[in-house]
Design an enzyme around this catalytic site. Structure first.
Site, PDB file in Angstrom:
ATOM      1  N   SER A 138       0.648  -1.358   0.457  1.00 11.65           N
ATOM      2  CA  SER A 138      -0.137   0.119   0.102  1.00 11.65           C
ATOM      3  C   SER A 138       0.807   1.343  -0.097  1.00 11.65           C
ATOM      4  O   SER A 138       2.127   1.288   0.608  1.00 11.65           O
ATOM      5  CB  SER A 138      -1.383  -0.025   1.309  1.00 11.65           C
ATOM      6  OG  SER A 138      -0.219   0.306   2.522  1.00 11.65           O
ATOM      7  N   CYS A 139       0.281   2.286  -1.034  1.00 13.87           N
ATOM      8  CA  CYS A 139       0.647   3.244  -1.120  1.00 13.87           C
ATOM      9  C   CYS A 139       2.011   3.946  -1.582  1.00 13.87           C
ATOM     10  O   CYS A 139       2.949   2.729  -0.646  1.00 13.87           O
ATOM     11  CB  CYS A 139       1.082   4.211   0.750  1.00 13.87           C
ATOM     12  SG  CYS A 139      -0.963   4.459   1.500  1.00 13.87           S
ATOM     13  N   ASP A 140       2.304   5.076  -2.216  1.00 15.03           N
ATOM     14  CA  ASP A 140       3.038   5.414  -2.993  1.00 15.03           C
ATOM     15  C   ASP A 140       3.376   6.678  -2.765  1.00 15.03           C
ATOM     16  O   ASP A 140       2.359   7.305  -3.352  1.00 15.03           O
ATOM     17  CB  ASP A 140       3.335   5.345  -4.618  1.00 15.03           C
ATOM     18  CG  ASP A 140       3.710   3.299  -4.351  1.00 15.03           C
ATOM     19  OD1 ASP A 140       4.542   2.772  -3.879  1.00 15.03           O
ATOM     20  OD2 ASP A 140       2.423   2.581  -4.619  1.00 15.03           O
ATOM     21  N   GLU A 189       3.667   6.638   4.529  1.00 10.62           N
ATOM     22  CA  GLU A 189       3.443   5.771   4.642  1.00 10.62           C
ATOM     23  C   GLU A 189       3.591   5.329   5.504  1.00 10.62           C
ATOM     24  O   GLU A 189       4.146   5.429   6.623  1.00 10.62           O
ATOM     25  CB  GLU A 189       4.790   4.875   3.404  1.00 10.62           C
ATOM     26  CG  GLU A 189       4.069   6.155   2.135  1.00 10.62           C
ATOM     27  CD  GLU A 189       3.622   5.689   1.410  1.00 10.62           C
ATOM     28  OE1 GLU A 189       2.847   5.296   1.184  1.00 10.62           O
ATOM     29  OE2 GLU A 189       3.845   6.793   0.334  1.00 10.62           O
TER      30      GLU A 189
END
Length: 427
Positions: free
Chosen positions: A9-11, A96
């Site tokens: 998950s998440c960038d 993040e």
């Protein structure tokens, strides 16, 4: 201690000149969360607070600042903080999840998302935002469940912070942290430590703690990533490495030519996993910000407020005198009856969908299994977004600056147009 889960998950991305084509800093983030979670877009005006005031964050109360800046936030609707956002001074921050050798303990403290909002409300520059987060970590620690579920889910955080001039990567391992300063080029972060030997600032006990734990011999050059990263990475953390490398390559491929449009393509890239939908997680909201080096030009923030950027419309927000909260992207409030306020928490589920979310999902569901209908809807979405980007271009080249104070709220207008499209599709 909670059972560890490691979502892919998440960038976060940032581009500074000369990587950016124009003299602008471009910030972007995909927020990947549990797939049914709703993310709202909220706006808070600047405010002053009496001496001795406190503010209730998601789980704990902290000392309030004497003054807070106006902020735009994209946040999971159940919590106080934000996954990503910007303030009126042109500071942008995204966070993040990360897991390191420092254990993730089960106690209520500040979520990484709370730290994002607190820093945006208090810091006029990215450098000041780094200092705010470091101070809050020292005073209140980070912790608390990060999902709306009876089973606790906890992690530590990394942050990408930027303003019109520079950017910072602030990475944490429990109370410890290290910061990298970026003055040019492009940088991305994912769910792993990425600050190595080039450290701009660090926790005063970062190295001595590593020595005590036997993670560093004190002789080798200190490398935060190598010293504090888990030696045996979980499967999903390995997936995050691949996503981080893919993000680097996508940025490198556009080096010197990075624009809003090229960043949008990166956020919509499914092959890399940056635009994700797997394992119960998906990209629930996305954001792109353009921060001109020229102080007379406005910072522009593009938000989706809906899941999956490849099936959403980016809508422009500009801080100004006419800006107000857009109710169509605001989730219902449940007050003291909210499951997050009950002890034990999250024993019930409530419907947090805002109006745009509902109509967006219905339009997608109506097209499901019909390729022609899907193509038609996406074409209409892209045409609408193209109109939004024309406004962005005119603001960035100064065309509309003389009339900026009289400009109607572009985010409000964009949301209303998008809603009209989905209502039409649903009928």
């Amino acid at each position: 201690m909670s059972v560890p889960l490691y979502p892919s998950s998440c960038d976060c991305f940032v581009s500074l000149p000369p990587a950016s084509l124009a003299p602008v800093v471009v910030f972007a983030k995909n927020s990947d969360r549990p797939r049914m979670e709703v993310q709202e877009v909220v706006y808070y005006t600047a405010a002053t607070h009496p001496p001795g005031s406190t503010v209730m964050c998601t789980f704990i109360e902290v000392e309030q600042a004497p003054k807070t800046l106006a902020v735009l936030l994209s946040r999971p609707a159940w919590l106080w903080g934000a996954e990503m956002g910007a303030n009126e001074m042109g500071v942008c921050i995204g966070n993040e999840a990360v897991w390191t050798k420092e254990p993730v303990e089960e106690y209520d403290a500040l979520l990484g998302m709370d730290l994002v909002r607190l820093a945006l409300e208090r810091a006029p520059t990215a450098k000041a935002a780094v200092e705010v987060i470091a101070e809050l970590l020292s005073k209140y620690r980070q912790g608390g469940s990060c999902r709306e579920d009876p089973q606790p889910f906890m992690y530590h955080n990394t942050f990408l912070l930027c303003d019109r001039l520079e950017a910072y990567v602030l990475e944490t391992a429990g109370p410890y942290w290290a910061v990298e300063r970026i003055t040019e080029g492009a940088r991305n972060i994912s769910n792993q430590l990425s600050v190595g030997t080039v450290i701009w600032k660090e926790h005063p006990e970062l190295r001595s703690h590593a020595l005590t734990q036997g993670w560093w011999d004190g002789v080798e050059e200190f490398n935060f990533r190598a010293v504090y990263s888990l030696e045996k990475q979980p499967v999903r953390m390995e997936a995050a490495k691949a996503r981080y490398r893919a993000g680097q390559e996508l940025l490198q491929g556009q080096k010197g030519h990075i624009t809003v449009e090229s960043i949008l393509k990166i956020l919509r890239d499914k092959n890399s996993g940056i635009c994700m939908d797997s394992g119960g997680f998906r990209t629930t909201s996305s954001m792109v910000s353009v921060l001109p080096r020229c102080p007379h030009l406005p910072c522009i923030h593009l938000m989706t407020a809906t899941p999956d950027p490849s099936k959403s419309v980016f809508k422009p927000f500009v801080f100004g005198s006419r800006v107000t909260q857009v109710p169509r992207v605001l989730s219902p409030s449940f007050g003291d009856n909210d499951p997050v306020r009950q002890i034990p928490r999250f024993q019930a589920q409530v419907d947090r969908r805002h109006e745009l979310y509902k109509f967006h999902q219905r339009a997608l569901e109506a097209c499901e299994g019909n390729e022609a209908a899907q193509q038609r809807l996406q074409e209409k979405q892209r045409n609408m977004e193209a109109e939004n980007l024309v406004l962005v271009s005119s603001l960035l080249d100064g065309t509309d600056i003389p009339n900026l104070m009289d400009l109607s709220d572009p985010f409000l207008l964009s949301v209303e147009k998008e809603l009209a499209l989905y209502r039409e599709e649903n009928h």
